[in-house]
Design an enzyme around this catalytic site. Sequence first.
Site, mmCIF file in Angstrom:
data_model
loop_
_atom_site.group_PDB
_atom_site.id
_atom_site.type_symbol
_atom_site.label_atom_id
_atom_site.label_comp_id
_atom_site.label_asym_id
_atom_site.label_seq_id
_atom_site.Cartn_x
_atom_site.Cartn_y
_atom_site.Cartn_z
ATOM 1 N N ASP A 1 37.663 40.855 37.354
ATOM 2 C CA ASP A 1 37.140 42.519 37.143
ATOM 3 C C ASP A 1 35.586 42.283 36.563
ATOM 4 O OD1 ASP A 1 37.302 45.607 37.114
ATOM 5 O OD2 ASP A 1 36.454 44.769 35.268
ATOM 6 N N CYS B 1 36.853 47.962 38.436
ATOM 7 C CA CYS B 1 36.782 47.398 39.578
ATOM 8 C C CYS B 1 38.291 47.133 40.121
ATOM 9 C CB CYS B 1 36.069 46.162 39.779
ATOM 10 S SG CYS B 1 34.162 46.522 39.641
ATOM 11 N N ASP B 2 39.074 46.447 39.219
ATOM 12 C CA ASP B 2 40.371 46.117 39.652
ATOM 13 C C ASP B 2 41.126 47.321 39.921
ATOM 14 O OD1 ASP B 2 41.381 43.331 39.195
ATOM 15 O OD2 ASP B 2 41.046 43.340 37.213
ATOM 16 N N VAL B 3 41.018 48.543 39.172
ATOM 17 C CA VAL B 3 41.766 49.694 39.479
ATOM 18 C C VAL B 3 41.638 50.385 40.615
ATOM 19 C CG1 VAL B 3 42.431 51.910 38.315
ATOM 20 C CG2 VAL B 3 42.626 49.919 36.869
#
Length: 426
Positions: free
Chosen positions: A153, A181-183
Amino acid sequence: MRSPMTQTTPTSGSALAPLSGVRVLEIGSYLAGPFCATQLADLGAEVIKLEDPKSGDHMRDYGPFISGESSSFMRTNRNKKSLAVDLKSEEGRKLAIDLVPGADILVENMRPGAMKRLGLDYETLRNINPRLIYVAASGWGQDGALSHLAGLDIMAQARSGIMSVTGQPDREPAKAGVPLCDVTCAIYAALGAVAALRARELTGEGQMVDVSLFETGVSFAQWEAGRYFANGEVPKRSGSAHNTSAPYQAFRSADGWFTLGAPNLRAWQALCRVLRRDDLLRDERFSDENARFANRSVLAREIESTTKCRVTAEWIGELQEAGVACSPIHDYSQVFADEALEQRSFFWDAPHPTAGKVRQLASPMRLSRTPTRRDRAGPLLGEHTEEIVRELGRSDAQLKKLIDSGVIRIAEAPVKAAKARRGAAR
């Protein structure tokens, strides 16, 4: 035909969740892939999480622990089944392949190339099931110059420009405080999966969905792209201030901070009335939206010279009454006790065989006729292995052989599992 185990439990009354009857296979760790599958599980899909029998999803190792189980894992992986299987073994791979004909979606967030080495890449699996929707979440995408690199991320936030506009101008680069960014990559992946399901209804064919943390990060740059592509301006860090509108940021009060936004004439006039600052309305530097933005630093100082004289609660009360958008700045102890969230039943408790009731954050998707599932917390490692392997037609003797050889793992009794997890955490 699938067995009755694929049917999801109605969320409330007789209403089925939107993806009831959809089967998802998940291969991955940490956040982007698993959180994508969680969105699908919340919407009613049956998600089978394929995990290494020795370690499981690496998120299982992250504390704090509740009765020996990772608090974060149980929340991030709710409403799923765990199949603990060694995909590097021939027998383990066969088990995974046997699940493919009955699957609708496969979600993975391995580094590009890893699934091909396992013999579970899209080209291989679509020959087995042409209707399969294959969702691949990665750091940099499935092809291109960066695809072979590891990606987390923070790297995506760095290269996508997010860190260049986050934080105070005179301080070091900062990432967003949450894994943005991950989520969001996970949510894009879930949206892509649902869109591909709709396309399959029209064409009868599955497809691959390729999403990356990097491109997810770049996709946030809506205001920044507007300025750069219009006049070449490169956005910089500006603290809590907006990139195109003013006033729109955090302001100091007598006892802390709060936020407000006045992006149009009506809100600007109302703000000045609350501040008792008619002089700002007459000031040519602040005569319209563009002028206020051009002189935003001066404007912020003028506003804060007034707001710092009274406490946050007083300002919030008056601003809300005047219709000016504003909010106190809460820490998470306040968020997790927020009365507004409690009134909307955002928090709920999911049962777990070891940890008991595990507090959950609800899905923000509120569907009036087919609500999201509120079923169970993230599973024990291998909790559903026997159930799934038997569904695939393996006999008692074959099941025992798979267990004895370490190809699969059956979840230990809850007390033993908790002790093992606590021991591993020391």
